[in-house]
Design a protein around this motif. Structure first.
Motif, PDB file in Angstrom:
ATOM      1  N   GLN A   1      63.018  52.221  38.369  1.00 26.80           N
ATOM      2  CA  GLN A   1      64.365  51.675  38.502  1.00 26.80           C
ATOM      3  C   GLN A   1      64.331  50.152  38.701  1.00 26.80           C
ATOM      4  N   GLY A   2      63.411  49.684  39.509  1.00 28.16           N
ATOM      5  CA  GLY A   2      63.302  48.237  39.745  1.00 28.16           C
ATOM      6  C   GLY A   2      62.884  47.475  38.506  1.00 28.16           C
ATOM      7  N   ARG A   3      61.986  48.023  37.737  1.00 30.43           N
ATOM      8  CA  ARG A   3      61.523  47.338  36.542  1.00 30.43           C
ATOM      9  C   ARG A   3      62.623  47.228  35.484  1.00 30.43           C
ATOM     10  N   ASN A   4      63.391  48.330  35.334  1.00 31.62           N
ATOM     11  CA  ASN A   4      64.358  48.397  34.255  1.00 31.62           C
ATOM     12  C   ASN A   4      65.662  47.682  34.574  1.00 31.62           C
ATOM     13  N   VAL A   5      66.044  47.684  35.824  1.00 35.39           N
ATOM     14  CA  VAL A   5      67.345  47.125  36.192  1.00 35.39           C
ATOM     15  C   VAL A   5      67.259  45.605  36.403  1.00 35.39           C
ATOM     16  N   TYR A   6      66.186  45.111  37.001  1.00 36.04           N
ATOM     17  CA  TYR A   6      66.074  43.697  37.369  1.00 36.04           C
ATOM     18  C   TYR A   6      65.125  42.989  36.393  1.00 36.04           C
ATOM     19  N   SER A   7      65.666  41.977  35.685  1.00 38.85           N
ATOM     20  CA  SER A   7      64.898  41.308  34.621  1.00 38.85           C
ATOM     21  C   SER A   7      63.755  40.450  35.150  1.00 38.85           C
ATOM     22  N   ASN A   8      63.820  40.008  36.383  1.00 36.47           N
ATOM     23  CA  ASN A   8      62.782  39.116  36.913  1.00 36.47           C
ATOM     24  C   ASN A   8      61.608  39.870  37.511  1.00 36.47           C
ATOM     25  N   ILE A   9      61.749  41.206  37.676  1.00 34.53           N
ATOM     26  CA  ILE A   9      60.705  42.005  38.315  1.00 34.53           C
ATOM     27  C   ILE A   9      59.755  42.529  37.256  1.00 34.53           C
ATOM     28  N   ALA A  10      58.466  42.207  37.400  1.00 31.49           N
ATOM     29  CA  ALA A  10      57.452  42.675  36.453  1.00 31.49           C
ATOM     30  C   ALA A  10      56.991  44.076  36.791  1.00 31.49           C
ATOM     31  N   LYS A  11      56.706  44.343  38.043  1.00 31.64           N
ATOM     32  CA  LYS A  11      56.279  45.683  38.450  1.00 31.64           C
ATOM     33  C   LYS A  11      56.462  45.831  39.962  1.00 31.64           C
ATOM     34  N   VAL A  12      56.477  47.098  40.385  1.00 30.39           N
ATOM     35  CA  VAL A  12      56.668  47.421  41.802  1.00 30.39           C
ATOM     36  C   VAL A  12      55.550  48.373  42.210  1.00 30.39           C
ATOM     37  N   THR A  13      54.914  48.070  43.319  1.00 32.38           N
ATOM     38  CA  THR A  13      53.838  48.923  43.835  1.00 32.38           C
ATOM     39  C   THR A  13      54.055  49.112  45.331  1.00 32.38           C
TER      40      THR A  13
END
Length: 607
Positions: free
Chosen positions: A121-133
């Motif tokens: 959800q974070g990757r797809n919704v927010y354009s500045n976020i590359a990845k979430v771990t």
């Protein structure tokens, strides 16, 4: 009392200095003190004021741009914070990471049902976020896309996050990628702190959970990519590493997060502006702007040029106007002074100029009236004396003319012709020939005529001279003359070659014991006429040759008059475009080579 005396002494001394100056100098002094200096001082102060305002305007413009960039950087980070808030308040996520999974299938069932979608959800919704771990110390969690167990390598940043009172830390990170190392700006957030602040539930988290949200570096590049920005911009972290830059220097992107060194990135004449990022999470981060001298001072230089142009224009206008006014005074006074001095030399000349109706004009009118009256008086009283003096002068002139006629050159030529005829009658043909050559030589020297002659005529004169010298030296003297046919009609100044031949005879051949020989050669070489006179006479050593050159270039005519005359005349005729060379060795003869242009200057034909 004493002050009054000092003031009077000062005024008297000042007036004495002023009275000693001419009217032109007084007017010039008034112009300098009352026009030039005040104008220059005024324009200088105005220039300083304009320059200061332009500098403040430029700095204000840069500060405004920095504020815009500051807001853009904060916006990128705040997007990651917004997403971290959703993870921070997600009770289900917290509970699922606290579960002790029985195995791989048990974990992947939860992963498929909820955990994976929460990360994507974070990757797809927010354009500045590359990845979430999300990192956890739950030993039953399997390392997968978006979830990892905390390892020893993570100990350093984990301690940093746990020590932070807010539980949020932003720092640059580097991870392995497809094309080598890839850099990110990572936001770390302690997800357990939500439980500690919540009143609805106790602190029942079994395991540590930290979210790591990696933001694209390109987002930070885009946030400072201000196209109208006239300089280079660097975003630095607290350690002075380059996070992003807006510059034409691509070498700084070869490896992420290189150290910003002023010696490397800041030219010597550049201007540097720094501003800290006003954001708690980016404490110690700053924007560094590097601006060229042309960008910072371009408008200032234009303003100075414009002010300078206005200053020069105003000074020229004021100068011309004052010049016209003062010229009306000084010119008439100077003319009046010169005519008064002429009266002392008995030159009673009326002053013809624009008199004017001012005080100077009245003086000129009275001067003209006085001049006419004096002239009339002197003409009446001294006319007879002037006539008598004139008759005496004419009588003296007649006597001088009579004396000059007695030594007329015709008398000399007639006498030489008579001697030559008597020598012929007495069969002294050799003497008669020499007298003929001498007569021709004297006639040419006395009746000079035009100063320009042909090479052929000059060589004829040289031959007459050499025949006279051969009569003097006898068999001791031999000579050879070579003249190029193409050079015979070339024009040269008279007496160009003869003085060189005379020097060869007198200073060269005469001082040796054996036979002497003189070689004369004249030829054309391209656009030059080359004259060479060579003898096998006594010659001269290097010291005498150096003295001869120095004498030729001096103003004195004490020695080597003939040679010096040739050299100076040629240099004057041809505007120093003549090569004049003298080669000589002691006991080995002398050679003079002259290269002169074939074309004579136009003014020579008027001489």
């Amino acid at each position: 009392m004493n002050f009054r005396k000092y003031w009077d002494d000062f005024k008297n001394a000042f007036y004495n200095k002023i009275d000693a100056l001419s009217v032109r100098k007084k007017l010039l002094l008034v112009y300098v003190l009352c026009v030039l200096i005040p104008t220059l001082v005024t324009h200088f102060i105005f220039t300083l004021f304009i320059v200061k305002n332009l500098q403040q305007q430029k700095e204000s413009q840069i500060k405004s741009v920095f504020n815009i960039l500051n807001a853009g950087i904060k916006k990128v980070v705040e997007e990651a914070i917004i997403y971290s808030n959703t993870l921070y308040t997600d009770d289900l996520l917290n509970d699922m990471l606290d579960v002790d999974y029985k195995g791989l299938e048990d974990f992947y069932q939860s992963y498929e049902e909820y955990l994976r979608n929460r990360i994507y959800q974070g990757r797809n919704v927010y354009s500045n976020i590359a990845k979430v771990t999300i990192y956890t110390n739950n030993p039953t969690v399997i390392n997968s896309d978006g979830y990892k167990k905390i390892s020893r390598d993570d100990k350093k940043w984990v301690e940093t996050v746990l020590k932070n009172t807010r539980g949020i830390v932003v720092m640059p990170t580097v991870e392995p990628g497809v094309n080598g190392e890839e850099g990110y700006i990572s936001l770390f957030r302690n997800l357990n702190q939500f439980e500690q602040r919540s009143t609805s539930r106790g602190n029942n988290s079994r395991y540590l959970k930290i979210a790591k949200i990696d933001m694209y570096l390109s987002s930070f590049f885009n946030s400072i990519n201000f196209e109208i920005f006239g300089g280079e911009l660097y975003l630095l972290d607290a350690s002075g590493r380059i996070i992003a830059a807006h510059t034409s220097n691509n070498s700084i992107f070869a490896k992420p997060f290189i150290k910003f060194e002023k010696d490397k990135f800041v030219p010597k004449d550049a201007y540097v502006f720094e501003e800290r990022i006003e954001y708690d999470l980016l404490s110690g981060w700053k924007l560094v702007g590097v601006f060229s001298k042309a960008y910072m001072l371009g408008e200032i230089y234009k303003a100075i040029e414009y002010i300078l142009f206005i200053s020069i224009l105003s000074l020229l206008f004021a100068t011309m106007l004052i010049r016209m006014i003062t010229s009306s005074l000084s010119t008439r006074l100077e003319l009046l002074t010169r005519h008064i001095k002429k009266i002392r030399r008995q030159n009673f000349e009326v002053l013809n100029c624009r008199e004017g109706n001012d005080e100077i004009g009245n003086v000129i009118k009275e001067f003209n009236n006085m001049t006419l009256k004096l002239k009339e008086l002197i003409e009446k009283e001294m006319l007879s004396e002037i006539q008598r003096k004139t008759l005496e002068i004419e009588k003296k002139q007649a006597e001088i003319n009579a004396l000059q006629s007695q030594i007329n050159p015709h008398f000399l030529f007639n006498t030489l012709d008579s001697i030559r005829m008597r020598s012929v009658l007495k069969n002294e043909y050799e003497t008669a020939e020499i007298i003929k050559y001498l007569t021709r030589t004297l006639r040419r020297l006395i009746y000079w005529g035009n100063d320009i002659t042909t090479v052929e005529e000059e060589i004829g004169f040289v031959e007459d001279f050499l025949k006279i010298q051969k009569y003097r030296f006898g068999e001791k003297l031999r000579y050879k003359i070579y003249v190029d046919e193409a050079a015979r009609n070339c024009l040269i100044p008279k007496m160009t070659i003869q003085p060189l031949v005379e020097n060869a005879c007198v200073h060269g051949i005469e001082e040796i014991e054996g036979d002497g020989e003189i070689l004369i050669e004249v030829k054309k070489e391209n656009a030059f006429l080359v004259i060479r006179v060579e003898d096998n006479g006594i010659g001269m050593d290097e010291r005498k040759l150096k003295e001869l050159y120095e004498n030729m270039n001096s103003q004195s005519y004490e020695t080597s008059i003939g040679l010096k005359n040739v050299y100076r005349r040629l240099m004057l005729y041809y505007n120093n475009a003549v090569d004049f060379e003298i080669h000589s060795n002691f006991q080995a003869g002398t050679r003079v080579v002259i290269r002169i242009p074939l074309e004579l200057p136009a003014f020579v034909y008027k001489i």
